[in-house]
Design a protein around this motif. Sequence first.
Motif, PDB file in Angstrom:
ATOM      1  N   TRP B 440      -7.955   7.678  -8.347  1.00 10.43           N
ATOM      2  CA  TRP B 440      -6.781   8.549  -8.317  1.00 10.43           C
ATOM      3  C   TRP B 440      -5.775   7.989  -9.309  1.00 10.43           C
ATOM      4  O   TRP B 440      -5.663   6.777  -9.458  1.00 10.43           O
ATOM      5  CB  TRP B 440      -6.142   8.570  -6.922  1.00 10.43           C
ATOM      6  CG  TRP B 440      -5.025   9.573  -6.828  1.00 10.43           C
ATOM      7  CD1 TRP B 440      -5.141  10.900  -6.524  1.00 10.43           C
ATOM      8  CD2 TRP B 440      -3.629   9.352  -7.105  1.00 10.43           C
ATOM      9  NE1 TRP B 440      -3.917  11.510  -6.594  1.00 10.43           N
ATOM     10  CE2 TRP B 440      -2.966  10.585  -6.941  1.00 10.43           C
ATOM     11  CE3 TRP B 440      -2.876   8.221  -7.484  1.00 10.43           C
ATOM     12  CZ2 TRP B 440      -1.592  10.743  -7.138  1.00 10.43           C
ATOM     13  CZ3 TRP B 440      -1.504   8.379  -7.679  1.00 10.43           C
ATOM     14  CH2 TRP B 440      -0.871   9.638  -7.491  1.00 10.43           C
ATOM     15  N   SER B 445      -4.679  14.302 -10.419  1.00 13.20           N
ATOM     16  CA  SER B 445      -5.156  14.733  -9.106  1.00 13.20           C
ATOM     17  C   SER B 445      -5.870  16.087  -9.193  1.00 13.20           C
ATOM     18  O   SER B 445      -6.647  16.430  -8.312  1.00 13.20           O
ATOM     19  CB  SER B 445      -4.016  14.777  -8.094  1.00 13.20           C
ATOM     20  OG  SER B 445      -3.023  15.649  -8.568  1.00 13.20           O
ATOM     21  N   SER B 450      -7.445  14.886  -3.792  1.00 14.82           N
ATOM     22  CA  SER B 450      -6.475  13.999  -3.141  1.00 14.82           C
ATOM     23  C   SER B 450      -6.931  12.546  -3.167  1.00 14.82           C
ATOM     24  O   SER B 450      -6.185  11.650  -2.819  1.00 14.82           O
ATOM     25  CB  SER B 450      -6.295  14.441  -1.694  1.00 14.82           C
ATOM     26  OG  SER B 450      -7.543  14.328  -1.043  1.00 14.82           O
TER      27      SER B 450
END
Lengths: 247, 478
Positions: B440, B445, B450
């Motif tokens: 991430w 994103s 997520s």
Amino acid sequence: MRVGLLVTCLVDMMRPNIGFAALTLLESAGCTVVVPEGQTCCGQPGWNSGDRAAAKALAEKLIVEFEDCPWVVAPSGSCAGMIRTHYPQLFSDSPAMLARVRALSERTYELTDFLVNIARVRKVPGTYAGSIAYHDACSGLRELGVKAQPRQLLATMAGLTLKEMAGCETCCGFGGTFAVKYSDISTHMADRKCDSIVSSGVDAVVLGDLGCMLNIEGRLRKRGDATRVLHVAEVLAGDAPGNKAKR
Amino acid sequence: MKPQSIHFRARAADAMANPVLQQNLSRFASGGLGKLRADAVADFGPQAFEELREAARAIRERSLTHLDVWIARFEREASRRGATVLFAETAEDACDLVLEICAEHGIKKAVKSKSMLSEEVGLNEALSAAGVQPVETDLGEYIIQLASEAPSHIIAPAVHKSRDEVSDLFAQHHGKPRKSDIPQMTREAREALRAHFLSGDLGISGGNFLVAETGSGIIVTNEGNGRMVTTLPRVHVCITGIEKVIPTLEDLSTLLRILPRSATGQAISNYASFFTGARGEGDAEGPEHMVFILVDGGRTNLIGTELQDMLRCIRCGACMNHCPVYRTVGGHSYGWVYPGPMGAVLTPAYVGLENALDLPQAATLCGACSVVCPVKIPLPDLMRTLREQQVDRGLRPRTERLGLKLWSWFAQRPRLYAIATRLAVWAMGWHADKSGMIYWMPFASGWTGSGKAGEGRFLPAPAGRTFRDLYARRKRGG
């Protein structure tokens, strides 16, 4: 043969090795390779996002940079397809530019297509040990007819076994900005691609477009799968990361 | 039908979270109509099939170039042979015309063969509201009518349903013991429908083609229900789009070769029903009144525009059969009558660009649709055209516009671009783990999701230095 290498923006940033592999292949095919210094992007993100002005600005820049080259070669079906198929559409409303655009687009090739059909390469410098499946990335396949060319070159490599996987012509879900705009759909599509790769039981999946590579590799790793994802140029040049039969 | 296309994202998310639907879609994707088409093309000969595609394209192009002339000819010939030809500009006009016919002839029940145009104009709702019972008699349409759903595919409207779901539905509506054997289930539906065929006063059909030369309407079907609908009731209404007119029977013979092959892989469909006028003197059967309703519904707005090619469409469904997005999200996600690539173009064109923002965007432009299209509609190009129109009309999110503008600004300035990419490579490298994967990072994103287990993808990190830098070093002999 003097060839201008269009490195492509993704290769420049993410996998420079692919650019050098392309260089090796073109030079071993007897080409004199020039790499125009100021090159950046072919304009495809703008074109596919409906921003014709942005696409045009970058296309004009590329045309100026590569206009002297008798041939233009890219290790990417989608960037070569952008120039070959879409530049003439992009400039369809500018008759003054159209002749120049057509002249360039007609001599622009995807790497394996150029090696097989223009440079008439029958032997490649690399060696490779292991089994691979070939994924036909969409633009190369449908805009440029790249299908037999990479397979023909891979078939010359002793030690390499090519297995055809189910759905090898189905999109992996990358689609440029689609991959981030519709992340969930894109991931879902990548999953189907990963399923085919895994069930074909190969050590590596090989393809000719870096965007699709990143999509497939990113999803495979997230699934905890270690199947390698390699660019066809790296394999043919014997420069693939982790290649056991490295020169 | 009220468009729900604005909710594409939510509908697609629901579709992907529905395991039964996913199973049905994956069965459709692997063994479905795409494979049948491929076999039919191989049988026909790929080269010959390409020639057939070109011939079909040319016929449809010729029809559209002089559409007004062919429509006028069709009207003249159809009227001369005892049919009535009516025109409707909007969906409401089309429904009103049908309701007027119902009132005039005292119609209580309408039996219908499959017509996407009737879905488009919301005819069933209009009939029900006016006290006329519409009964769908195409098996797929019958199933979704029982389920109160919309079609999810233009030629296989209930393709999203499994056998089990249909078994439940039949048991619930037919009041008979639940069956799971497909031939038995079909027989049960057939028995239920037979009574409707015999008691219907109005038959409503679509029209695959309208032949100007003879004033005939043609429908291509497999179940035989179309023949019942167009011959048994007192009145027959053929409702279709004005763009369906083609010049001659000779043209029709070419299109009848390519339509079933493209749609279901059949060399010829079980039925090709021709209707020319009402029952004449000495005819043993046929309706007493035959009415053609030709609906515009936004079609003429496309003529002479960059989207005109879309009007060549002969509604075979090959584009959606081969679309990897359709096969992932299913037909209902598209939120209107026409799903898949054809819907991605037609829906914004007919219901408004602003009411279907996602549709031209939710495509990878992989081109699988355009290479199978029997009339060579350049679907990805048309989606790009719609994307341009969205940009021109300020319908794209500001962040997306800004991102593209920044990208193009830097990419036009190689020196700054080199610095910016060097920085980006460094930043990505900083976020990567030892194996070179980014789980991430800010601004990524969209790629990684997520970052939760199972969701999204890792972002493979850059190798370390840009090609530009490494190549410069190599040239300096470093």
